[in-house]
Write an enzyme that holds these catalytic residues in place. Structure first.
Site, PDB file in Angstrom:
ATOM      1  N   ASP A  65       0.656  -1.200   0.010  1.00 13.94           N
ATOM      2  CA  ASP A  65       0.026  -0.006  -0.012  1.00 13.94           C
ATOM      3  C   ASP A  65       0.726   1.234  -0.167  1.00 13.94           C
ATOM      4  O   ASP A  65       1.887   1.299   0.230  1.00 13.94           O
ATOM      5  CB  ASP A  65      -1.050  -0.048   1.160  1.00 13.94           C
ATOM      6  CG  ASP A  65      -0.465   0.011   2.576  1.00 13.94           C
ATOM      7  OD1 ASP A  65      -1.274   0.043   3.510  1.00 13.94           O
ATOM      8  OD2 ASP A  65       0.857  -0.053   2.707  1.00 13.94           O
ATOM      9  N   TYR A  67       3.045   4.771   0.766  1.00 19.43           N
ATOM     10  CA  TYR A  67       3.588   5.270   1.974  1.00 19.43           C
ATOM     11  C   TYR A  67       2.499   6.081   2.670  1.00 19.43           C
ATOM     12  O   TYR A  67       1.599   7.083   1.924  1.00 19.43           O
ATOM     13  CB  TYR A  67       4.803   6.390   1.390  1.00 19.43           C
ATOM     14  CG  TYR A  67       5.763   5.629   1.086  1.00 19.43           C
ATOM     15  CD1 TYR A  67       6.614   4.297   1.427  1.00 19.43           C
ATOM     16  CD2 TYR A  67       6.206   5.910  -0.443  1.00 19.43           C
ATOM     17  CE1 TYR A  67       7.689   3.828   1.073  1.00 19.43           C
ATOM     18  CE2 TYR A  67       7.381   5.405  -1.196  1.00 19.43           C
ATOM     19  CZ  TYR A  67       7.877   4.362  -0.467  1.00 19.43           C
ATOM     20  OH  TYR A  67       9.096   3.638  -1.041  1.00 19.43           O
ATOM     21  N   PHE A  78       6.463   2.275  -4.228  1.00 22.79           N
ATOM     22  CA  PHE A  78       7.878   2.732  -3.958  1.00 22.79           C
ATOM     23  C   PHE A  78       8.414   3.916  -4.146  1.00 22.79           C
ATOM     24  O   PHE A  78       9.433   4.385  -3.948  1.00 22.79           O
ATOM     25  CB  PHE A  78       8.840   1.467  -4.385  1.00 22.79           C
ATOM     26  CG  PHE A  78       8.631   0.043  -3.947  1.00 22.79           C
ATOM     27  CD1 PHE A  78       8.845  -0.472  -2.680  1.00 22.79           C
ATOM     28  CD2 PHE A  78       7.830  -0.874  -4.741  1.00 22.79           C
ATOM     29  CE1 PHE A  78       8.727  -1.331  -2.224  1.00 22.79           C
ATOM     30  CE2 PHE A  78       7.739  -2.123  -4.127  1.00 22.79           C
ATOM     31  CZ  PHE A  78       8.099  -2.573  -2.966  1.00 22.79           C
ATOM     32  N   HIS A 187      11.778  -8.876   0.410  1.00 20.08           N
ATOM     33  CA  HIS A 187      11.490  -7.324   0.360  1.00 20.08           C
ATOM     34  C   HIS A 187      12.536  -6.566   0.493  1.00 20.08           C
ATOM     35  O   HIS A 187      13.479  -6.870   1.353  1.00 20.08           O
ATOM     36  CB  HIS A 187      10.271  -7.224   1.271  1.00 20.08           C
ATOM     37  CG  HIS A 187       9.450  -5.818   0.955  1.00 20.08           C
ATOM     38  ND1 HIS A 187       9.873  -4.527   1.617  1.00 20.08           N
ATOM     39  CD2 HIS A 187       8.346  -5.613   0.444  1.00 20.08           C
ATOM     40  CE1 HIS A 187       9.100  -3.648   1.216  1.00 20.08           C
ATOM     41  NE2 HIS A 187       8.130  -4.178   0.245  1.00 20.08           N
TER      42      HIS A 187
END
Length: 221
Positions: A65, A67, A78, A187
């Site tokens: 989701d 920031y 990102f 990740h």
């Protein structure tokens, strides 16, 4: 609310946007933006879709989701706005990119330069409340973005899917591995990266080798 999905994507995802769940989702999102501080800005909710039409997509990078800090999210997974300090995951992405393809760490973290080349930077949820990660989960966004991934898999070929972390890897079930190239790793968040699950995955160079093998232009990361 301002509905910024292009006519192209409205046709691709017609069954979704005309469904009851999506109408309920839009009502929820509208109410949240009216009564809470939410990100990204409302007109950037569908940024990933605005940069790439379906057939233009060469690489898909999946996030969870947006920031949830003030001024960070710009609707691309990102990515952050110019002038915003790199969040830890983005910093690690740039560190891996430098190690992998020799790309110097940029001055800002706006990844729209990737999106303009056919990199589809898709979050599973497209909105979030300030300082409340996952606050818009399980409201319908996941169904919508899953349908998007399935459409890319079914209607395109030779797309590189980068699935980073356990959450993203669950999306493998939506992708035809016979038609596409699926790359998985840990990740880029510090928790995963510092345990050795991120650095050295060489996803950026592997993606470009695959694209060029299939007579597609490599991404200028």
């Amino acid at each position: 609310m301002r509905f910024a999905l292009s006519e192209h994507w409205k046709k691709v995802l017609k069954n979704e946007i005309t469904s009851t769940y999506f109408k309920n989702l839009m009502e929820f999102v509208k109410n949240e933006y009216e009564n809470q501080q939410c990100f990204p800005p409302e007109d950037l909710l569908f940024s990933a879709y605005q940069f790439c039409e379906l057939k233009e997509i060469k690489v898909v990078i999946l996030g969870q989701d947006p920031y949830h800090g003030v001024g960070q999210a710009n609707g691309l997974a990102f990515s952050v706005n110019p002038g915003v300090q790199f969040p830890p995951s983005l910093k690690n992405i740039f560190l891996e990119l430098k190690e992998d393809v020799g790309k110097e760490i940029p001055f800002d973290g706006d990844l729209s330069v990737w999106a303009k080349q056919g990199v589809f930077l898709l979050n599973s949820c497209l909105s979030v409340r300030k300082s409340e990660a996952g606050s818009h989960a399980n409201k319908g966004w996941e169904r919508f973005t899953d349908a998007t991934i399935k459409a890319i898999s079914e209607q395109n070929k030779n797309v590189v899917f980068m699935l980073w972390g356990g959450y993203a890897k669950k999306k493998m079930r939506l992708i035809d591995s016979k038609k596409h190239f699926i790359l998985t790793s840990g990740h880029p968040s510090p928790l995963s990266a510092n345990r050795g699950y991120w650095f050295g995955n060489k996803h950026f160079s592997k993606a470009n080798v695959y694209l060029e093998e299939h007579r597609l232009k490599a991404i200028n990361w």
